[in-house]
Design a protein around this motif. Structure first.
Motif, short mmCIF file in Angstrom:
data_model
loop_
_atom_site.label_atom_id
_atom_site.label_comp_id
_atom_site.label_asym_id
_atom_site.label_seq_id
_atom_site.Cartn_x
_atom_site.Cartn_y
_atom_site.Cartn_z
N PHE A 120 -55.68 -54.39 21.91
CA PHE A 120 -56.93 -54.44 21.16
C PHE A 120 -56.80 -53.48 19.99
O PHE A 120 -56.93 -52.26 20.14
CB PHE A 120 -58.11 -54.04 22.04
CG PHE A 120 -58.40 -55.01 23.16
CD1 PHE A 120 -59.12 -56.16 22.93
CD2 PHE A 120 -57.94 -54.75 24.44
CE1 PHE A 120 -59.40 -57.05 23.96
CE2 PHE A 120 -58.21 -55.62 25.49
CZ PHE A 120 -58.94 -56.78 25.24
N GLY A 121 -56.53 -54.04 18.81
CA GLY A 121 -56.38 -53.21 17.62
C GLY A 121 -57.73 -52.85 17.02
O GLY A 121 -58.79 -53.19 17.55
N TYR B 193 -54.02 -51.88 25.94
CA TYR B 193 -54.13 -50.79 24.98
C TYR B 193 -55.35 -51.02 24.09
O TYR B 193 -55.49 -52.06 23.45
CB TYR B 193 -52.88 -50.68 24.11
CG TYR B 193 -52.98 -49.55 23.11
CD1 TYR B 193 -52.87 -48.23 23.52
CD2 TYR B 193 -53.22 -49.81 21.76
CE1 TYR B 193 -52.99 -47.19 22.61
CE2 TYR B 193 -53.34 -48.78 20.84
CZ TYR B 193 -53.23 -47.47 21.27
OH TYR B 193 -53.35 -46.44 20.37
N ILE B 194 -56.24 -50.00 24.06
CA ILE B 194 -57.46 -50.07 23.25
C ILE B 194 -57.34 -49.01 22.16
O ILE B 194 -57.45 -47.81 22.42
CB ILE B 194 -58.71 -49.82 24.11
CG1 ILE B 194 -58.73 -50.76 25.32
CG2 ILE B 194 -59.97 -50.02 23.28
CD1 ILE B 194 -59.83 -50.46 26.32
N ALA C 115 -60.96 -49.41 18.00
CA ALA C 115 -61.37 -50.67 18.61
C ALA C 115 -62.65 -50.48 19.41
O ALA C 115 -62.86 -49.45 20.05
CB ALA C 115 -60.28 -51.21 19.51
N VAL C 116 -63.51 -51.50 19.37
CA VAL C 116 -64.71 -51.56 20.20
C VAL C 116 -64.67 -52.87 20.97
O VAL C 116 -64.59 -53.95 20.36
CB VAL C 116 -65.99 -51.47 19.34
CG1 VAL C 116 -67.23 -51.75 20.19
CG2 VAL C 116 -66.11 -50.10 18.69
N ILE C 117 -64.72 -52.78 22.29
CA ILE C 117 -64.70 -53.96 23.15
C ILE C 117 -66.10 -54.20 23.68
O ILE C 117 -66.72 -53.30 24.26
CB ILE C 117 -63.72 -53.77 24.33
CG1 ILE C 117 -62.30 -53.66 23.81
CG2 ILE C 117 -63.85 -54.91 25.32
CD1 ILE C 117 -61.29 -53.41 24.90
N GLY D 142 -55.61 -45.78 25.88
CA GLY D 142 -55.99 -45.77 24.47
C GLY D 142 -57.13 -44.80 24.21
O GLY D 142 -57.45 -43.94 25.03
N ARG D 143 -57.76 -44.94 23.06
CA ARG D 143 -58.84 -44.05 22.66
C ARG D 143 -60.10 -44.82 22.26
O ARG D 143 -61.05 -44.22 21.75
CB ARG D 143 -58.39 -43.18 21.47
CG ARG D 143 -57.28 -42.19 21.80
CD ARG D 143 -57.80 -41.06 22.67
NE ARG D 143 -56.78 -40.04 22.88
CZ ARG D 143 -55.95 -40.00 23.91
NH1 ARG D 143 -56.02 -40.94 24.85
NH2 ARG D 143 -55.06 -39.04 24.02
#
Length: 469
Positions: free
Chosen positions: A158-159, A182-183, A187-189, A205-206
């Protein structure tokens, strides 16, 4: 001449090492987030020493179920030293405080701006004029050690940007076995991540999981890692675990403000490590149970350490309310809570009070639990400690069994709002036995058995010891 060249080479090497040691990473904000999720209560800037200031994006996060408030949150990664400036934009600053107080972070106030320096990763609450509800949360992360290749077939990447599920069946991203999710920090999911009947999954990720039904579900699975991400205001749990083993949750940050929006709830899970998390939730921050719903079996070998817990409602930590009454019951054992800062506990119902709570129902046997090196700030309402065998008619289908071999070591609480702690069994078949208090201090004073205004020891209890006596 050789010595001169060696000296110059050494100087360049030292400078390159120093530059590598001084890094600051600020992530881009997706365009669709800019206005809807910004909070302008504060302006936050950071910099490496001697360099220009850089602005951070102040995300809006909602806290406190009792009366939902808008608070602020910023995050970045760094190594070496970083300087921080926080300006309060509304009203005059009379006082400023950086918590947890155990970090002893020194600051300087100039007008409405607070300046301080960090030399290691920290998760902080910055509070002006004693305001804990519209405060600033600052997450200074370590640098990422791994950024996987987006083209790797074993990576779900997730870029930067906003991501939603394609088919949207309940806003779910289903994660297969043997995958790294990987976030990116930009990125906002908008959907929950589901790990069901899988193994060897890493979620790193962050980035932010934003307002999902639940943040991450880990059910009937093994060897799952969650590391580095933020979960912002889920409708329900942040991490929901059922009948799973070998779970590691590290550097997780969470906010919630809805009913039953617990932080980390694990049912029938074993071999779990929760390390370096910040949980601000409007229900239990961390709850460990036996059987519930479709998950069967006890819970054991669980460590929660190096973390900050903030319960705007209910318990910062809670064990044992739910279990299996079909036969002999479940066992919850070998559980450790270590090096924690508890910043808030606000609960008006006596059945759900306790920063360090064991609520033993549903034929559970709870044993070999250690609470050590825990610092509890003054809180709104509740108890420091609650050890009870009970039969809660709202949630239980039977009474608890025993609570055995519980240790409280190096616990400190400063404040005046706590109701008396309680140790209480239910019957001869539901005892509390073998509780040791070692260097437990309330407002600096050592806890003793005779302090009934601080600790009430009820019926069906045995071997309650105090060290030093």
């Amino acid at each position: 001449m050789i010595r001169i060249h060696l000296g110059i080479g050494l100087l360049f090497w030292l400078l390159s090492v120093q530059l590598c040691a001084q890094q600051l990473v600020i992530y881009p904000v997706p365009a669709g987030v800019l206005y809807s999720q910004h909070n302008d209560d504060y302006t936050v800037r950071v910099r490496k020493p001697g360099e220009p200031w850089r602005d951070l994006f102040e995300y809006n996060v909602q806290v406190d179920l009792d009366k939902v408030r808008d608070a602020s949150m910023v995050f970045f990664d760094f190594s070496g030293t970083v300087e921080v400036a926080v300006r309060k934009n509304n009203g005059l600053v009379q006082t400023a405080q950086i918590r947890p107080l155990s970090y002893q972070i020194q600051s300087k106030q100039e007008g409405n701006t607070l300046y301080f320096t960090l030399t290691q990763p920290r998760k902080l609450s910055i509070e002006f004029n004693g305001d804990k509800l519209q405060n600033l949360h600052l997450f200074a992360n370590p640098l990422e050690t791994e950024i996987p290749d987006p083209n790797d077939p074993d990576v779900i990447y997730f870029g930067p940007g906003i991501h939603t599920p394609d088919d949207k069946p309940g806003d779910v991203f289903r994660i297969p076995s043997n995958k790294t999710v990987y976030i990116d920090g930009g990125a906002v999911i908008r959907g929950k991540l589901v790990c069901d009947k899988v193994k060897n999954v890493r979620i790193i990720g962050r980035g932010i999981i934003d307002q999902p039904q639940r943040g991450i579900e880990i059910t009937h699975s093994e060897h799952v890692l969650v590391d580095g991400i933020i979960v912002r205001n889920p409708q329900h749990y942040t991490v929901y675990g059922g009948r799973s083993t070998n779970i590691t949750i590290r550097n997780l940050k969470s906010f919630s403000c809805k009913g039953w929006s617990d932080g980390i709830d694990l049912m029938s899970c074993s071999d779990v490590l929760v390390d370096d998390v910040f949980m601000r939730n409007s229900d239990d921050c961390i709850a460990l149970y036996g059987h519930r719903w479709d998950y069967y079996g006890g819970s054991r070998n669980i460590v929660v350490k190096n973390s900050t817990l903030w319960a705007d409602v209910a318990h910062p930590t809670n064990l044992g309310l739910h279990g299996d009454t079909r036969s002999v019951g479940d066992t919850l054992e070998n559980i450790t809570f270590s090096n924690l800062d508890i910043l808030e506990h606000d609960e008006d119902d006596p059945d759900y009070q306790g920063c360090l709570a064991i609520s033993c129902g549903d034929l559970n046997l709870i044993r070999n639990v250690t609470y050590e090196n825990i610092r509890v700030d003054d809180f709104e309402e509740g108890k420091l400690i609650s050890l009870r065998v009970l039969y809660n008619k709202k949630y239980n289908t039977g009474p608890g069994r025993n609570i055995e071999t519980i240790t409280f070591r190096n616990i400190s609480h400063s404040g005046s709002m706590a109701n008396p702690s309680i140790i209480e069994g239910l019957s001869e078949q539901g005892m509390v036995r073998g509780v040791t208090f070692e260097n437990v201090r309330i407002n600096g004073k050592l806890l003793h058995k005779t302090q009934s205004n601080v600790l009430q020891i009820g019926a069906f209890t045995q071997k309650i010891l105090f060290k030093p006596d």
